[in-house]
Design an enzyme around this catalytic site. Structure first.
Site: not given
Ligand code: NAD
Length: 332
Positions: A155, A174, A232, A234, A258, A263, A295
Site C-alpha cells: 500500500i 521502513d 489508513t 490501524r 480512516d 473503532e 474504515h
Molecule cells: P505490507 O505488509 O505489504 O507492508 C507493511 C510495511 O510496513 C512493510 O514494508 C513492513 O516492513 C513495514 N513495517 C513493519 N513494521 C514496521 C515498523 N515497525 N516501522 C516501519 N515500517 C514497518 O502491508 P500493506 O498491505 O501495505 O498494509 C499496510 C497496513 O494497512 C496493514 O497492516 C493494515 O493494517 C492496513 N490496511 C488498512 C486498510 C483500510 O481499509 N484502511 C485496508 C488494508 C490494509
C-alpha cells in the site's frame, strides 16, 4: 467446506455468493461479530471467516477449537486482532488476504489529503446553501511538498507512486526498505528525520507491539508545525490522547483518519439514533481540521471481488491439503 462468516454486511454476502459459484463451499452469514460470547455459533462448522474488528483472543479461539474449528480465514490483510499463539496452541490455522487492491487504500489516503487540503466537503455544503464565499477554503499546492511514508509495503508503494505524480518529494521510513522505491529515487530516513521534514505524513505499517502508539506525544513534538497526518493503517498506530493535544495546541495542522483506536463496536454500523459515549472520538470530531471516515479504505468493487476470490481459494487450499500460501504463522 462449511464456513461461518461473522460481522457480515450485505456487500460481503453479495460478493462472496457471486464468487462462490462452483467452489462447493457452504457459506453461512452471521451479522454478529465474533467474540467469546458469539463463538458458540461456530458449532457445526469447519472454518470461520472474520474481519478486522472481530475479537480472536485466547478465550474465543479456545471456544472455536472446542467446536471443532480448524481454520480462521481473515477476509482482510491485517491480523493484529488474532492471538496467533493461542491459535497455534489449539492447532487452528490462520489465513488472510495479504494483497487485494493496494490502490484502493492508497487512493483513499489521497482522498483524505485532497479533502482536508482543498476542503471540498465544506465547499459542497456551502454551494448547496447558495453560499459561494471562498473565505477559509484556502488550501496549499501538493506540488513540491514533502510527503513522509511510514511503512512501504504494497500500500505504501502504491501511495508513493500516486504522490510522485503530484510532484511531491517522497521520503520513507521502513524496517525493510523497498528496492522498488529506492530505484524510483525515494530516500529512506530515520523516523525522527521523517517526522521533522514532512509536510504530510501517511501511515502504512502494520499494527504490532513495535508500532503501537508509534505516533505518541514525543513524535508530535518532532513534527513540523502545521503538518498533515493521514492514517489508513490501524487506529492504535496513533495515541489518541496525544493527537488530541497536538490538535489543541495547533502543532498538528490536519488529521485525516480512516481507522481509530477504539473503532471496534463503533465502525461499520449505523449508530445515528444512539448516544456516542466515546469522548475522545467526539473531541476529534469537534476540530475543523479533522476528517474521519469509518474504515472504508478497502471499500472498492475491485477490492471486494479480490477479497472474496482469495478467501475462497484459501478455503479450497485448506480443504484439499494444499500448501497455504497465505498462512499467517505464530513466530516465537
Ligand atoms: P505490507 O505488509 O505489504 O507492508 C507493511 C510495511 O510496513 C512493510 O514494508 C513492513 O516492513 C513495514 N513495517 C513493519 N513494521 C514496521 C515498523 N515497525 N516501522 C516501519 N515500517 C514497518 O502491508 P500493506 O498491505 O501495505 O498494509 C499496510 C497496513 O494497512 C496493514 O497492516 C493494515 O493494517 C492496513 N490496511 C488498512 C486498510 C483500510 O481499509 N484502511 C485496508 C488494508 C490494509
Amino acid at each position: 467446506m462449511k464456513v461461518a462468516f461473522f460481522s457480515t454486511k450485505s456487500y460481503d454476502q453479495e460478493y462472496f455468493e457471486k464468487c462462490n459459484q462452483g467452489t462447493g463451499h457452504d457459506l453461512s452469514f452471521f451479522e454478529t461479530s465474533l467474540n467469546k460470547h458469539t463463538a458458540s455459533l461456530s458449532n457445526g462448522f469447519e472454518a470461520v471467516c472474520v474481519f478486522v474488528n472481530d475479537t480472536l483472543d485466547k478465550s474465543t479461539i479456545e471456544k472455536l477449537s472446542e467446536n471443532g474449528i480448524k481454520l480462521i480465514a481473515l477476509r482482510c490483510a491485517g491480523f493484529n486482532n488474532v492471538d496467533l499463539e493461542a491459535a497455534a496452541a489449539n492447532d487452528i490455522k490462520i489465513v488472510r488476504v495479504p494483497a487485494y487492491s493496494p490502490q484502493a487504500v492508497a487512493e483513499h489516503a489521497v482522498a483524505l489529503i485532497l479533502t482536508l487540503n482543498r476542503k471540498t466537503h465544506k465547499a459542497y455544503n456551502r454551494v448547496r446553501e447558495n453560499n459561494f464565499s471562498l473565505e477559509r477554503l484556502i488550501g496549499f499546492n501538493l506540488y513540491g511538498k514533502t510527503v513522509g511514508i511510514i511503512g512501504t509495503g504494497i500500500i505504501g508503494i502504491a501511495f508513493a507512486k500516486i504522490m510522485l505524480g503530484f510532484g511531491c518529494k517522497i521520503i520513507a521510513y521502513d524496517i525493510k526498505p523497498s528496492q522498488e522505491l529506492k530505484d524510483l529515487g525515494i530516500a529512506y530516513e530515520g523516523i525522527d528525520d521523517l517526522l521533522a521534514k514532512s509536510d504530510i505524513i501517511s501511515l502504512h505499517c502494520p499494527l504490532n507491539a513495535e508500532t503501537h502508539h508509534l505516533l505518541n506525544a514525543e513524535a508530535f513534538v518532532k513534527m513540523k508545525t502545521g503538518a498533515m497526518l493521514i492514517n489508513t493503517g490501524r487506529g492504535a498506530l496513533i495515541d489518541t490522547t496525544a493527537v488530541v493535544n497536538a490538535l489543541k495546541n495547533e502543532k498538528l495542522g490536519y488529521l485525516g483518519i480512516d481507522v481509530y483506536e477504539q473503532e471496534s463496536g463503533l465502525f461499520f454500523k449505523d449508530h445515528s439514533e444512539t448516544v456516542n459515549k466515546d469522548d475522545d472520538f467526539l473531541r476529534l470530531l469537534s476540530f475543523p481540521n479533522v476528517l474521519i471516515t469509518g474504515h472504508q479504505g478497502f471499500f472498492t468493487k475491485e477490492a471486494l471481488e479480490q477479497i472474496a476470490t482469495v478467501t475462497l481459494e484459501n478455503l479450497t487450499d485448506f480443504e484439499q491439503g494444499n500448501e497455504l500460501k497465505n498462512e499467517v504463522k505464530f513466530e516465537e
